[in-house]
Design a protein around this motif. Structure first.
Motif, mmCIF file in Angstrom:
data_model
loop_
_atom_site.group_PDB
_atom_site.id
_atom_site.type_symbol
_atom_site.label_atom_id
_atom_site.label_comp_id
_atom_site.label_asym_id
_atom_site.label_seq_id
_atom_site.Cartn_x
_atom_site.Cartn_y
_atom_site.Cartn_z
ATOM 1 N N PHE A 51 0.282 5.594 -3.238
ATOM 2 C CA PHE A 51 -0.837 6.486 -3.559
ATOM 3 C C PHE A 51 -1.194 6.367 -5.033
ATOM 4 O O PHE A 51 -2.359 6.212 -5.409
ATOM 5 C CB PHE A 51 -0.460 7.921 -3.185
ATOM 6 C CG PHE A 51 -1.534 8.939 -3.431
ATOM 7 C CD1 PHE A 51 -2.826 8.744 -2.966
ATOM 8 C CD2 PHE A 51 -1.252 10.119 -4.125
ATOM 9 C CE1 PHE A 51 -3.821 9.699 -3.190
ATOM 10 C CE2 PHE A 51 -2.239 11.076 -4.341
ATOM 11 C CZ PHE A 51 -3.523 10.859 -3.881
ATOM 12 N N GLY A 52 -0.158 6.403 -5.866
ATOM 13 C CA GLY A 52 -0.362 6.347 -7.315
ATOM 14 C C GLY A 52 -1.040 5.063 -7.753
ATOM 15 O O GLY A 52 -1.798 5.044 -8.728
ATOM 16 N N SER A 53 -0.780 3.975 -7.028
ATOM 17 C CA SER A 53 -1.362 2.690 -7.431
ATOM 18 C C SER A 53 -2.660 2.388 -6.665
ATOM 19 O O SER A 53 -3.172 1.272 -6.721
ATOM 20 C CB SER A 53 -0.350 1.563 -7.196
ATOM 21 O OG SER A 53 -0.065 1.465 -5.818
ATOM 22 N N GLY A 54 -3.153 3.375 -5.929
ATOM 23 C CA GLY A 54 -4.439 3.214 -5.247
ATOM 24 C C GLY A 54 -4.370 2.411 -3.958
ATOM 25 O O GLY A 54 -5.397 2.078 -3.368
ATOM 26 N N GLN A 55 -3.136 2.133 -3.477
ATOM 27 C CA GLN A 55 -3.018 1.337 -2.246
ATOM 28 C C GLN A 55 -2.975 2.194 -0.993
ATOM 29 O O GLN A 55 -2.926 1.678 0.114
ATOM 30 C CB GLN A 55 -1.757 0.470 -2.305
ATOM 31 C CG GLN A 55 -1.852 -0.624 -3.350
ATOM 32 C CD GLN A 55 -0.484 -1.243 -3.582
ATOM 33 O OE1 GLN A 55 0.287 -0.819 -4.435
ATOM 34 N NE2 GLN A 55 -0.168 -2.250 -2.799
ATOM 35 N N GLN A 57 -4.645 5.923 0.725
ATOM 36 C CA GLN A 57 -5.619 6.999 0.555
ATOM 37 C C GLN A 57 -5.029 8.343 0.972
ATOM 38 O O GLN A 57 -4.105 8.397 1.786
ATOM 39 C CB GLN A 57 -6.886 6.687 1.359
ATOM 40 C CG GLN A 57 -7.582 5.392 0.953
ATOM 41 C CD GLN A 57 -7.911 5.338 -0.531
ATOM 42 O OE1 GLN A 57 -8.476 6.280 -1.086
ATOM 43 N NE2 GLN A 57 -7.532 4.242 -1.185
ATOM 44 N N LEU A 58 -5.623 9.382 0.436
ATOM 45 C CA LEU A 58 -5.095 10.734 0.618
ATOM 46 C C LEU A 58 -4.816 11.151 2.075
ATOM 47 O O LEU A 58 -3.757 11.710 2.346
ATOM 48 C CB LEU A 58 -6.031 11.740 -0.055
ATOM 49 C CG LEU A 58 -5.405 13.099 -0.346
ATOM 50 C CD1 LEU A 58 -4.225 12.976 -1.296
ATOM 51 C CD2 LEU A 58 -6.438 14.046 -0.933
#
Ligand code: B1M
Length: 215
Positions: A51-55, A57-58
């Motif tokens: 999540f932190g690295s944008g890989q 989604q919420l």
């Protein structure tokens, strides 16, 4: 996949279907708490990194969190409980603006299973609600959890509110959550707080500190 990898994968992928069977198989080999600590939390750690690295989604993080919660609930009856009772009472809350509660709820389980009376008032709790609950339930300790960086600021404000109400010495405070560090709590916050405030790295650290507060 082998069992332990499969279980960890279930958290990462948010895959609930059939998890009971895997948890039962796990329980035949390891204590429930070890499964939570070594396998399920490892999965949540990966989720946080993705999540932190944008890989990730919420909505997928939410699915993972749901599976985590269901797995912990399934394992809870299998966790060891001490015969102790009435060792003390803590009011536990996730602070204002913060919805993260998996860690807080683990703390609840560990403390409850080890003789403490836990009044868990939930997420997004303003300081007034926390202090009201502490008074109403005659808490010995106040516990606040928060995972957002913003929550570390809220915790500071909450301690300042306790100072201004003159109740800091009445309630030792236990703080936990991923955005905190021991030095922020035990140096910076301890420096502004008129009472005792300690940092718990994890739920067992929380138990150890609770025991110290109540000694
Ligand atoms: Co959120 N989230 N999230 N999230 N989420 C984090 C915290 C984040 C680090 C992820 C990332 O970017 N890598 C990041 C915060 C960044 C920051 O503040 N700088 C983040 C973000 C940004 C957000 C949103 C803002 C995302 C958005 O909407 N765009 C949003 C915030 C909403 C809000 O709060 N207002 C949001 C939402 C969510 C979900 C709802 C999807 C879900 C939460 C579901 C739920 O809790 N019911 C979620 C999740 C699951 C996470 C991560 C991936 C995992 C958290 C978790 O449950 N970990 C998280 C990543 C991370 O933490 N690195 C992340 C497992 C849990 C057991 O650990 O809670 O740390 P933890 O508890 C530990 C210890 O800290 C300690 O004991 C536990 C272990 O034994 N402990 C205590 C905790 N509290 C304690 C209290 C104590 C004692 C010990 O005594 C009182």
């Amino acid at each position: 996949l082998p069992l332990w990898e499969r279980l960890e994968r279930r958290i990462i992928d948010g895959e609930l279907v059939g998890i009971e069977k895997d948890l039962d198989a796990g329980l035949a080999e390891r204590p429930a708490l070890a499964i939570v600590n070594d396998t399920l939390l490892a999965g949540m750690k990966v989720v946080g990194e993705l999540f932190g690295s944008g890989q990730m989604q919420l909505p997928f993080v939410l699915k993972s969190a749901e599976v985590m919660k269901k797995a912990v609930a399934y394992l809870e009856p299998h966790m060891e409980k001490s015969d102790d009772d009435g060792k003390g009472r803590i009011v536990l809350a996730t602070v204002k603006g913060d919805v993260h509660d998996i860690g807080k709820n683990l703390v609840d389980i560990i403390l409850s299973n080890n003789g403490y009376d836990v009044v868990n008032i939930g997420i997004k709790q303003p300081v007034a609600a926390i202090l009201d609950a502490a008074e109403e339930h005659r808490a010995d300790v106040i516990g606040m959890s928060g995972l957002l960086v913003k929550s570390t600021v809220i915790m500071r404000e909450n301690l300042e509110e306790m100072n201004s109400r003159g109740i800091s010495e009445r309630y030792p405070v236990l703080l936990g959550g991923a955005a905190l560090t021991r030095s922020y709590v035990e140096q910076d916050l301890a420096g502004i707080f008129d009472g005792h405030v300690r940092y718990a790295r994890d739920a067992f650290d929380g138990l150890r500190l609770m025991d110290a507060f109540m000694a």
